[in-house]
Design a protein around this motif. Structure first.
Motif, PDB file in Angstrom:
ATOM      1  N   UNK A   1       0.816  -1.215   0.000  1.00 60.06           N
ATOM      2  CA  UNK A   1       0.000   0.000   0.000  1.00 60.06           C
ATOM      3  C   UNK A   1       0.846   1.261   0.000  1.00 60.06           C
ATOM      4  N   UNK A   2       2.071   1.193   0.501  1.00 63.93           N
ATOM      5  CA  UNK A   2       2.914   2.380   0.597  1.00 63.93           C
ATOM      6  C   UNK A   2       4.033   2.423  -0.443  1.00 63.93           C
ATOM      7  N   UNK A   3       4.089   1.420  -1.305  1.00 60.13           N
ATOM      8  CA  UNK A   3       5.156   1.368  -2.301  1.00 60.13           C
ATOM      9  C   UNK A   3       4.943   2.457  -3.352  1.00 60.13           C
ATOM     10  N   UNK A   4       6.009   3.160  -3.735  1.00 55.85           N
ATOM     11  CA  UNK A   4       5.899   4.288  -4.649  1.00 55.85           C
ATOM     12  C   UNK A   4       6.200   3.931  -6.101  1.00 55.85           C
ATOM     13  N   UNK A   5       6.672   2.724  -6.352  1.00 56.54           N
ATOM     14  CA  UNK A   5       6.955   2.296  -7.726  1.00 56.54           C
ATOM     15  C   UNK A   5       6.030   1.134  -8.093  1.00 56.54           C
ATOM     16  N   UNK A   6       5.758   1.001  -9.386  1.00 57.54           N
ATOM     17  CA  UNK A   6       4.831  -0.020  -9.868  1.00 57.54           C
ATOM     18  C   UNK A   6       5.578  -1.334 -10.060  1.00 57.54           C
ATOM     19  N   UNK A   7       5.053  -2.387  -9.498  1.00 61.53           N
ATOM     20  CA  UNK A   7       5.613  -3.727  -9.670  1.00 61.53           C
ATOM     21  C   UNK A   7       5.243  -4.240 -11.063  1.00 61.53           C
ATOM     22  N   UNK A   8       6.215  -4.790 -11.780  1.00 59.29           N
ATOM     23  CA  UNK A   8       6.004  -5.334 -13.133  1.00 59.29           C
ATOM     24  C   UNK A   8       5.377  -4.293 -14.061  1.00 59.29           C
ATOM     25  N   UNK A   9       5.889  -3.072 -14.001  1.00 58.55           N
ATOM     26  CA  UNK A   9       5.295  -1.992 -14.797  1.00 58.55           C
ATOM     27  C   UNK A   9       5.404  -2.268 -16.295  1.00 58.55           C
ATOM     28  N   UNK A  10       6.552  -2.766 -16.758  1.00 62.85           N
ATOM     29  CA  UNK A  10       6.718  -3.040 -18.191  1.00 62.85           C
ATOM     30  C   UNK A  10       5.679  -4.037 -18.689  1.00 62.85           C
ATOM     31  N   UNK A  11       5.409  -5.055 -17.885  1.00 58.22           N
ATOM     32  CA  UNK A  11       4.418  -6.055 -18.281  1.00 58.22           C
ATOM     33  C   UNK A  11       3.035  -5.420 -18.424  1.00 58.22           C
ATOM     34  N   UNK A  12       2.615  -4.662 -17.425  1.00 65.21           N
ATOM     35  CA  UNK A  12       1.273  -4.071 -17.475  1.00 65.21           C
ATOM     36  C   UNK A  12       1.169  -3.003 -18.555  1.00 65.21           C
ATOM     37  N   UNK A  13       2.231  -2.273 -18.830  1.00 65.73           N
ATOM     38  CA  UNK A  13       2.209  -1.309 -19.923  1.00 65.73           C
ATOM     39  C   UNK A  13       2.077  -2.005 -21.271  1.00 65.73           C
ATOM     40  N   UNK A  14       2.687  -3.178 -21.386  1.00 60.78           N
ATOM     41  CA  UNK A  14       2.604  -3.924 -22.646  1.00 60.78           C
ATOM     42  C   UNK A  14       1.173  -4.296 -22.989  1.00 60.78           C
ATOM     43  N   UNK A  15       0.359  -4.596 -21.980  1.00 57.95           N
ATOM     44  CA  UNK A  15      -1.033  -4.990 -22.231  1.00 57.95           C
ATOM     45  C   UNK A  15      -1.867  -3.839 -22.779  1.00 57.95           C
ATOM     46  N   UNK A  16      -1.461  -2.607 -22.484  1.00 57.70           N
ATOM     47  CA  UNK A  16      -2.150  -1.423 -23.012  1.00 57.70           C
ATOM     48  C   UNK A  16      -3.644  -1.454 -22.685  1.00 57.70           C
ATOM     49  N   UNK A  17      -3.959  -1.602 -21.412  1.00 51.87           N
ATOM     50  CA  UNK A  17      -5.352  -1.574 -20.959  1.00 51.87           C
ATOM     51  C   UNK A  17      -5.762  -0.119 -20.758  1.00 51.87           C
ATOM     52  N   UNK A  18      -6.409   0.442 -21.768  1.00 54.33           N
ATOM     53  CA  UNK A  18      -6.737   1.866 -21.753  1.00 54.33           C
ATOM     54  C   UNK A  18      -7.715   2.231 -20.649  1.00 54.33           C
ATOM     55  N   UNK A  19      -8.498   1.272 -20.194  1.00 55.15           N
ATOM     56  CA  UNK A  19      -9.473   1.548 -19.142  1.00 55.15           C
ATOM     57  C   UNK A  19      -8.854   1.523 -17.748  1.00 55.15           C
ATOM     58  N   UNK A  20      -7.544   1.260 -17.648  1.00 49.53           N
ATOM     59  CA  UNK A  20      -6.867   1.253 -16.345  1.00 49.53           C
ATOM     60  C   UNK A  20      -5.547   2.017 -16.465  1.00 49.53           C
ATOM     61  N   UNK A  21      -5.628   3.351 -16.520  1.00 55.18           N
ATOM     62  CA  UNK A  21      -4.399   4.118 -16.736  1.00 55.18           C
ATOM     63  C   UNK A  21      -3.511   4.235 -15.503  1.00 55.18           C
ATOM     64  N   UNK A  22      -4.080   4.183 -14.282  1.00 53.87           N
ATOM     65  CA  UNK A  22      -3.303   4.419 -13.063  1.00 53.87           C
ATOM     66  C   UNK A  22      -2.912   3.088 -12.426  1.00 53.87           C
ATOM     67  N   UNK A  23      -1.745   2.603 -12.763  1.00 58.20           N
ATOM     68  CA  UNK A  23      -1.274   1.315 -12.261  1.00 58.20           C
ATOM     69  C   UNK A  23      -0.933   1.369 -10.775  1.00 58.20           C
ATOM     70  N   UNK A  24      -0.430   2.501 -10.312  1.00 52.18           N
ATOM     71  CA  UNK A  24      -0.035   2.595  -8.908  1.00 52.18           C
ATOM     72  C   UNK A  24      -1.247   2.532  -7.987  1.00 52.18           C
ATOM     73  N   UNK A  25      -2.345   3.170  -8.392  1.00 52.22           N
ATOM     74  CA  UNK A  25      -3.569   3.101  -7.586  1.00 52.22           C
ATOM     75  C   UNK A  25      -4.089   1.675  -7.516  1.00 52.22           C
ATOM     76  N   UNK A  26      -4.046   0.962  -8.644  1.00 54.55           N
ATOM     77  CA  UNK A  26      -4.495  -0.429  -8.667  1.00 54.55           C
ATOM     78  C   UNK A  26      -3.590  -1.293  -7.788  1.00 54.55           C
TER      79      UNK A  26
END
Length: 629
Positions: A539-564
C-alpha cells in the motif's frame, strides 16, 4: 534393441525426413531467416530421438512404480521394478546426450543462423530465444534422472525421479508453438495433459515388452498386462481430448486440407485405432504393432512442431492475445467477473476432478456401510470451488491483467482454498476408500524423507511467507507474468505452499511431522505479522511492480497502475487477516476436542482401574521409598 523397436525408429526417422523436405522453408512464412536444410533435418531427427528417449524414461518410471506388483513399496525394488528403472536410466542417458545437441540446434533453428555461427555465439543467442533455454532445462533434468535412476534401489526414490522427468518432458513443449498467439493459454494447458499421457503410454509399452521377455517363469504376466491396459486406456482418452483441443487452437478456422491438418489427423487416427486393435486381437498380440504405431505418432508430433500452425496466418494477434492468449477489452464489471468464464484446463479442470474423485471415495465408504463426516466433504468441495472460480471465472481472467484482481486470486489460492482443502482430510479418505496396494503407496509417500523435509515446520513457514517477498519485491513477478506456463506455475506454488503450511496447523490428515497444538498455534502466530507487513508495504510502495508487463497490455481503461497496486495491497492486508482468524478458531476448536477426548480416555481407564497417571505417581513414590531404605 528388438526388431520391432528398429522398425519403429526407422518409421519415425523416415516420416520426419519426409516432412522436413516436403515443407521446405517454413521460416520465411514467419519472416525469419532459414538456417538451412541440414539444420532443419538434423534438429528434426535429434528432437525425435530426444522425445523418444524422454517418453521411455518417464513411462518406464511410471511402469515400475504403478504397474509392476510389489510386496512393500517402502523397501528395496523387486527384480521387475528394478529392470523398469534401469530401462529409464538408460533412456535418460540417451535423452541427456540428445538434449545437449538439441540446445545448439534449437539456437540455430530459432535464430536462422548456421550451426557454426550458433556455436560461436551460443550464450548471446540463447539469451534472446526461449526454446534453447527450455532444452537446457531438459538437459539438466535428463542428467539428474540418468544419474539418479541408475543408483536407485527403493520404490520411493524411483517415484521422486518422476518430478524432474516430467519437467524435462514438458519444458520444450510449453514454450513452443502452443505458447504463441491467441488462445495459447488453452493450447498450453491442453499440452500439459497431452505430453505426459503420450510419454507414459510409449514408455510403459517399452517397459512392458522388456518385462514380458525377461519376467521369471513363476510370475504371471496377466496382472501386469491388465494394469498396463487400464493405465494406457486413460492415456488414450487424455491424448484424444487434449490433442483435439490443442489442434483446434493451432489450426483455427483454416482450410482443413493443409499438411499440418494431415499430420494432426494421422496422429489422432493412429491413437484411436490402437485400442480397436487391442479389442480385436487380444491382450498381448498387438504390442509390436502398437510400438510401430506410436513411433508414427511420435514422428507426426515432431512434424507438427516443425510446420507453421495454420492459425498463425489468419490474423495478427494483439498485444493482449500475444501475452495473455485472450483480450480484456473492458473493465472488470460484475457481469464479466461472474459470467466471463474461461476454463483453466490445468487448475480449473484439476479442481473439478479432485472434487469428483473425493465424492467417489465418499460414495464408496457409504456403499460399504461406513460413515464420513459431512463437514469434511463440504469443506473439500468448497476448497475445490474456490480454486475453480479463482482460475477459470472472470476473476481468473482479469487476474492476469490487473494487479488488484491478481491479489484476490493469490490470497484465495494461498490462504482460503488450502484451509478448506486440508479440513477435508483427503489422505484419510483415500486410505479408507482405496484398495490395499494404493493405500501402501500413499502411506509410503506421505511418510518418506522428502515429505518430511517439505513438511518441516520451518521449511513450510519460510516458503509460505518468504515467497511473497521474493516474488513481488524482485523482478521475478514481472518475468513470470510474461509467460502462461510461469503464471500457472505461480498459481500452483500458491496452492501447494498454502496447503502444506495449513496441513501442519489444522490438517485433518496426520502430517509427517505431527506437532502438539501449542506448537501449531505458535507456528501460526509466527507468520501472521509477515502477512500484515506485506500488505502495508504494498500500500505504501511508490513504484509499480512489473510496470513493463502491465504497460505492454495497453489496458486503456486502467491508466493508473499505482492506484491499482495500492488497492491490491489493501486486499492482501484485509483478506490475509480474515483466513488467519478462521484458522485460529479452527485450531482452538480442534485443541478443545482433543483435550475432551483425552479426558474421556483417562476417565475410562480410571474406571477400569488402569489410570496411567496414578500408576506413574505410585511408581515414583515407591522409588523414593526405596531410596530412603
Amino acid at each position: 534393441m528388438s526388431r520391432t523397436a528398429v522398425v519403429a525408429s526407422v518409421v519415425s526417422a523416415v516420416c520426419v525426413a519426409v516432412v522436413v523436405f516436403w515443407a521446405g522453408d517454413v521460416h520465411a512464412t514467419l519472416g525469419d531467416s532459414d538456417p538451412g536444410r541440414f539444420t532443419s533435418l538434423a534438429f528434426g531427427l535429434i528432437r525425435t530421438l530426444a522425445n523418444a528417449a524422454a517418453t521411455i524414461t518417464l513411462g518406464a518410471l511410471v511402469f515400475g512404480a504403478l504397474v509392476v506388483p510389489a510386496q512393500d513399496r517402502r523397501t528395496k525394488l523387486t527384480a521387475q521394478t528394478y529392470a523398469a528403472v534401469r530401462i529409464a536410466a538408460t533412456a535418460a542417458a540417451i535423452w541427456f546426450a540428445t538434449a545437449v545437441v538439441a540446445v545448439v540446434l534449437s539456437v540455430s533453428d530459432a535464430t536462422g543462423q548456421p550451426v557454426d555461427v550458433a556455436i560461436s555465439h551460443l550464450p548471446s543467442l540463447m539469451a534472446a530465444t526461449e526454446e534453447p533455454k527450455a532444452w537446457l532445462i531438459t538437459t539438466i533434468a535428463a542428467g539428474l534422472v540418468a544419474t539418479g535412476a541408475r543408483m536407485t534401489l527403493t520404490w520411493i526414490t524411483s517415484v521422486l525421479w518422476l518430478v524432474p522427468a516430467l519437467v524435462g518432458v514438458l519444458a520444450p513443449v510449453i514454450v513452443g508453438h502452443v505458447a504463441n498467439g491467441a488462445w495459447h493459454d488453452v493450447a498450453t494447458n491442453a499440452m500439459v495433459w497431452h505430453i505426459p499421457a503420450a510419454a507414459v503410454w510409449v514408455g510403459a509399452l517399452v517397459a512392458l515388452r522388456g518385462y514380458l521377455r525377461h519376467s521369471p517363469g513363476t510370475t504371471s504376466p496377466d496382472e501386469v498386462i491388465e494394469r498396463y491396459h487400464r493405465l494406457t486406456t486413460v492415456c488414450v482418452i487424455v491424448l484424444v481430448l487434449s490433442g483435439g483441443v490443442a489442434g483446434a487452437v493451432l489450426v483455427g478456422p483454416a482450410n482443413l486440407t493443409g499438411g499440418y491438418v494431415v499430420l494432426l489427423v494421422i496422429k489422432l487416427a493412429v491413437v484411436g485405432v490402437i485400442p480397436f486393435l487391442r479389442a480385436r486381437w487380444g491382450a498381448r498380440r498387438p504390442l509390436g504393432v502398437e510400438l510401430v504405431g506410436l513411433g508414427l505418432v511420435l514422428a507426426a508430433s515432431t512434424g507438427l512442431t516443425h510446420l507453421v500452425p495454420p492459425a498463425w496466418a489468419l490474423s495478427r494477434p494483439s498485444a493482449q492475445d500475444t501475452v495473455l492468449g485472450f483480450k480484456l477489452p473492458d473493465g472488470p464489471s460484475a457481469t464479466e467477473l461472474i459470467l466471463g468464464w474461461r476454463l483453466d484446463l490445468v487448475l480449473g479442470l484439476g479442481a473439478l476432478l479432485a472434487a469428483a474423485f473425493y465424492l467417489a471415495g465418499v460414495r464408496t465408504l457409504r456403499r460399504r456401510g461406513d460413515s464420513w463426516p459431512l463437514g469434511r466433504t463440504a469443506t473439500w468441495v468448497a476448497g475445490c470451488a474456490v480454486a475453480l472460480v479463482m482460475t477459470s471465472s472472470g476473476l481468473g481472467r482479469y487476474s492476469a491483467g490487473m494487479f488488484s484482481t491478481h491479489m484476490v486470486a493469490h490470497m484465495a489460492l494461498n490462504m482460503l482454498a488450502p484451509v478448506l482443502l486440508v479440513l477435508g482430510g483427503p489422505v484419510t479418505l483415500a486410505l479408507r476408500a482405496l484398495p490395499a496396494e494404493p493405500r501402501v503407496w500413499i502411506t509410503a509417500l506421505v511418510h518418506c524423507r522428502a515429505a518430511r523435509v517439505v513438511a518441516h515446520p520451518a521449511v513450510a513457514a519460510i516458503v509460505f511467507v518468504g515467497s511473497f517477498y521474493v516474488l513481488y519485491f524482485s523482478d521475478l513477478f514481472g518475468e513470470m507474468m510474461r509467460f502462461h506456463w510461469a503464471h500457472q506455475l505461480m498459481n500452483i506454488h500458491f496452492l501447494v505452499s498454502g496447503y502444506v503450511f495449513f496441513w501442519l496447523v489444522i490438517g485433518v490428515d496426520r502430517a509427517p511431522r505431527a506437532l502438539p497444538h501449542l506448537a501449531r498455534l505458535g507456528l501460526l502466530f509466527s507468520v501472521m505479522p509477515f502477512h500484515a507487513f506485506f500488505g502495508v508495504i504494498l500500500m505504501n510502495k511508490q513504484t509499480v511492480i512489473a510496470e513493463d508487463f502491465y504497460r505492454t497490455l495497453d489496458l486503456t481503461w486502467m491508466p493508473d497502475l499505482l492506484t491499482d497496486q495500492r488497492l491490491g495491497g489493501g486486499i492482501a492486508w484485509a483478506t490475509g487477516e480474515i483466513p488467519m482468524l478462521v484458522v485460529v478458531l479452527a485450531l482452538l476448536h480442534q485443541w478443545a476436542r482433543a483435550d475432551r477426548r483425552e479426558a474421556v480416555r483417562f476417565d475410562r481407564a480410571a474406571d477400569n482401574g488402569h489410570d496411567d497417571r496414578l500408576a506413574a505417581y505410585n511408581a515414583m513414590l515407591a522409588e523414593l521409598s526405596g531410596r530412603r531404605n
